[in-house]
Write an enzyme that holds these catalytic residues in place. Structure first.
Site, mmCIF file in Angstrom:
data_model
loop_
_atom_site.group_PDB
_atom_site.id
_atom_site.type_symbol
_atom_site.label_atom_id
_atom_site.label_comp_id
_atom_site.label_asym_id
_atom_site.label_seq_id
_atom_site.Cartn_x
_atom_site.Cartn_y
_atom_site.Cartn_z
ATOM 1 N N HIS A 14 0.863 -1.192 0.000
ATOM 2 C CA HIS A 14 0.000 0.000 0.000
ATOM 3 C C HIS A 14 0.895 1.236 0.000
ATOM 4 O O HIS A 14 1.318 1.743 1.039
ATOM 5 C CB HIS A 14 -0.929 -0.013 1.220
ATOM 6 C CG HIS A 14 -2.018 1.017 1.137
ATOM 7 N ND1 HIS A 14 -3.356 0.721 1.290
ATOM 8 C CD2 HIS A 14 -1.979 2.354 0.898
ATOM 9 C CE1 HIS A 14 -4.077 1.820 1.156
ATOM 10 N NE2 HIS A 14 -3.256 2.831 0.930
ATOM 11 N N HIS A 16 1.334 4.932 -2.196
ATOM 12 C CA HIS A 16 0.862 5.881 -3.226
ATOM 13 C C HIS A 16 2.051 6.608 -3.839
ATOM 14 O O HIS A 16 2.889 7.166 -3.110
ATOM 15 C CB HIS A 16 -0.065 6.928 -2.614
ATOM 16 C CG HIS A 16 -1.359 6.380 -2.103
ATOM 17 N ND1 HIS A 16 -2.529 6.444 -2.823
ATOM 18 C CD2 HIS A 16 -1.674 5.756 -0.940
ATOM 19 C CE1 HIS A 16 -3.513 5.897 -2.117
ATOM 20 N NE2 HIS A 16 -3.016 5.473 -0.971
ATOM 21 N N ASP A 18 2.143 9.520 -5.462
ATOM 22 C CA ASP A 18 2.206 10.956 -5.138
ATOM 23 C C ASP A 18 2.557 11.181 -3.665
ATOM 24 O O ASP A 18 3.139 12.214 -3.314
ATOM 25 C CB ASP A 18 0.915 11.692 -5.526
ATOM 26 C CG ASP A 18 -0.354 10.967 -5.120
ATOM 27 O OD1 ASP A 18 -0.265 9.853 -4.555
ATOM 28 O OD2 ASP A 18 -1.453 11.504 -5.365
ATOM 29 N N GLU A 200 -11.168 3.701 7.093
ATOM 30 C CA GLU A 200 -10.073 4.614 7.449
ATOM 31 C C GLU A 200 -10.696 5.908 7.990
ATOM 32 O O GLU A 200 -10.658 6.163 9.185
ATOM 33 C CB GLU A 200 -9.198 4.899 6.210
ATOM 34 C CG GLU A 200 -8.043 5.844 6.483
ATOM 35 C CD GLU A 200 -7.355 6.350 5.214
ATOM 36 O OE1 GLU A 200 -7.959 6.335 4.130
ATOM 37 O OE2 GLU A 200 -6.198 6.801 5.328
ATOM 38 N N ASP A 277 1.663 3.604 3.022
ATOM 39 C CA ASP A 277 0.663 4.541 2.497
ATOM 40 C C ASP A 277 1.359 5.665 1.721
ATOM 41 O O ASP A 277 1.446 5.602 0.507
ATOM 42 C CB ASP A 277 -0.230 5.112 3.603
ATOM 43 C CG ASP A 277 -1.613 5.522 3.099
ATOM 44 O OD1 ASP A 277 -1.965 5.163 1.969
ATOM 45 O OD2 ASP A 277 -2.349 6.196 3.851
HETATM 46 N N1 ADE Z 1 -4.573 8.952 -1.087
HETATM 47 C C1 ADE Z 1 -3.352 8.979 -0.546
HETATM 48 N N2 ADE Z 1 -3.353 8.512 0.711
HETATM 49 C C2 ADE Z 1 -4.635 8.188 0.981
HETATM 50 C C3 ADE Z 1 -5.288 7.655 2.099
HETATM 51 N N3 ADE Z 1 -4.631 7.343 3.214
HETATM 52 N N4 ADE Z 1 -6.621 7.460 2.021
HETATM 53 C C4 ADE Z 1 -7.294 7.771 0.901
HETATM 54 N N5 ADE Z 1 -6.728 8.261 -0.181
HETATM 55 C C5 ADE Z 1 -5.403 8.471 -0.143
HETATM 56 ZN ZN ZN Z 2 -3.806 4.825 0.845
#
Ligand code: ADE
Ligand code: ZN
Length: 333
Positions: A14, A16, A18, A200, A277
């Site tokens: 997990h 991202h 960006d 979340e 994340d």
């Molecule tokens: N985009 C980047 N991090 C995120 C997260 N923790 N929850 C939802 N969208 C995201």
């Molecule tokens: Zn995420």
């Protein structure tokens, strides 16, 4: 018997794109594209990382504007993928599933398809073993863009070495999972594997829906404890949970980190995995997340072995790659 050691090699399921841009990566992308950035490193760091007074996922998501502005060309996006993957490798990651939303890279005329091709070009230039997850976005007025992401996921779907799944990211509390029933019904019909950010910023009901839609994994799922029935479902189905503790602390997914349910889920036999994340935005690395769980929550070497076994099993890749991962991680012994 050989003494068990804490992990030094990791899998990030997990992550991202960006959210993984550090000041060094930002400077490199800016230089490459002739974009100006604040000269002062402290100022740049401040713009790239989450503020101490971050109160929610909505505040957290505001930090993505700068990194995204550096990935609006094919060259910038491809190079970002390569630099992020190389940085992960340097920190001990041996396999990553890098996710990003092609629709967020179309501000300067790139199409989503070109954004997919640029990211594929990036993964071909790194030595890290990487697969891509295409994110749809929660929001309003982007239904067509999400449909296009789905179409591209189907077109580029492979079992390994490219696009392997989809996800949905963005503001879960503002745009609930219930709004995306049809999107995931189509993904299921098309045979596209998916994970869903759920539980979340919204509660256990979001996780319940994601399971009902057929999610193969849950992004976070941290608030599942709010409904014992959801915990039972996760346990019965052995659905992997992509947990990201520093992110959860910063977005206040749980208010009291001393009650962070990671170890509890683990003890209950849920399929927990440990991930970053958004390491750039959070100022962390996967190695640091492991040390955090060891030092604050008592995670042991034996526990880490189970977490890594869970990550291997949960990965959207082939059995052959999984065998390679097990051997790299010493899980066959
Ligand atoms: N985009 C980047 N991090 C995120 C997260 N923790 N929850 C939802 N969208 C995201
Ligand atoms: Zn995420």
């Amino acid at each position: 018997m050989e003494e068990q050691k804490f992990a030094t090699k990791y899998i990030d399921l997990h992550l991202h794109l960006d959210g993984a841009v550090t000041t060094e990566i930002a400077r490199e992308l800016a230089r490459l594209q002739g974009i100006s950035l604040p000269e002062d490193d402290k100022e740049l760091l401040k713009r790239l990382t989450v503020p101490d007074d971050c109160e929610s996922l909505n505040d957290f998501l505001e930090c993505f504007a700068l990194p995204l502005s550096l990935m609006q060309t094919k060259e910038g996006l491809s190079e970002a993928v390569r630099l992020v993957a190389d940085a992960c490798k340097a920190q001990g990651v041996i396999y990553a599933e890098l996710r990003y939303a092609p629709q967020l890279h179309c501000d300067q005329g790139m199409t989503q398809e070109e954004a997919v091709q640029a990211a594929l070009d990036g993964i071909s230039k790194t030595d890290l073993k990487v697969n891509l997850i295409l994110c749809c976005m929660r929001g309003e007025g982007n239904e067509d863009a999400n449909e296009e992401t789905l179409r591209l996921a189907k077109k580029y779907l492979v079992e390994d070495g490219g696009v392997v799944a989809i996800d949905i990211a963005g503001a879960e509390a503002l745009f609930p999972t219930a709004n995306y029933r049809e999107l995931f019904a189509k993904a299921k019909e098309l045979g596209i594997p998916f994970t869903i950010h759920a539980g979340e910023a919204d509660g256990a009901k979001s996780v319940k829906l994601a399971l009902e839609y057929g999610a193969r994994r849950i992004g976070h799922g941290v608030r599942s404890f709010e409904d014992p029935e959801v915990i039972q479902l996760l346990k019965e189905k052995q659905i992997p949970m992509e947990m990201c503790p520093t992110s959860n602390r910063q977005t206040h997914a749980v208010e009291d980190m001393s009650a962070y349910p990671f170890m509890e889920y683990f003890r209950q036999g849920l399929k927990v995995t440990l991930n970053t994340d958004d390491p750039g935005i959070e100022g962390t690395t996967l190695a640091r997340e492991f040390r955090y769980m060891e030092q604050t929550f008592g995670l042991t070497p034996a526990g880490e072995r189970v977490l890594l076994e869970n990550s291997v099993e949960a990965a959207f890749t082939t059995e052959k790659v999984k065998e390679w991962l097990r051997s790299e991680l010493g899980l066959n012994k």
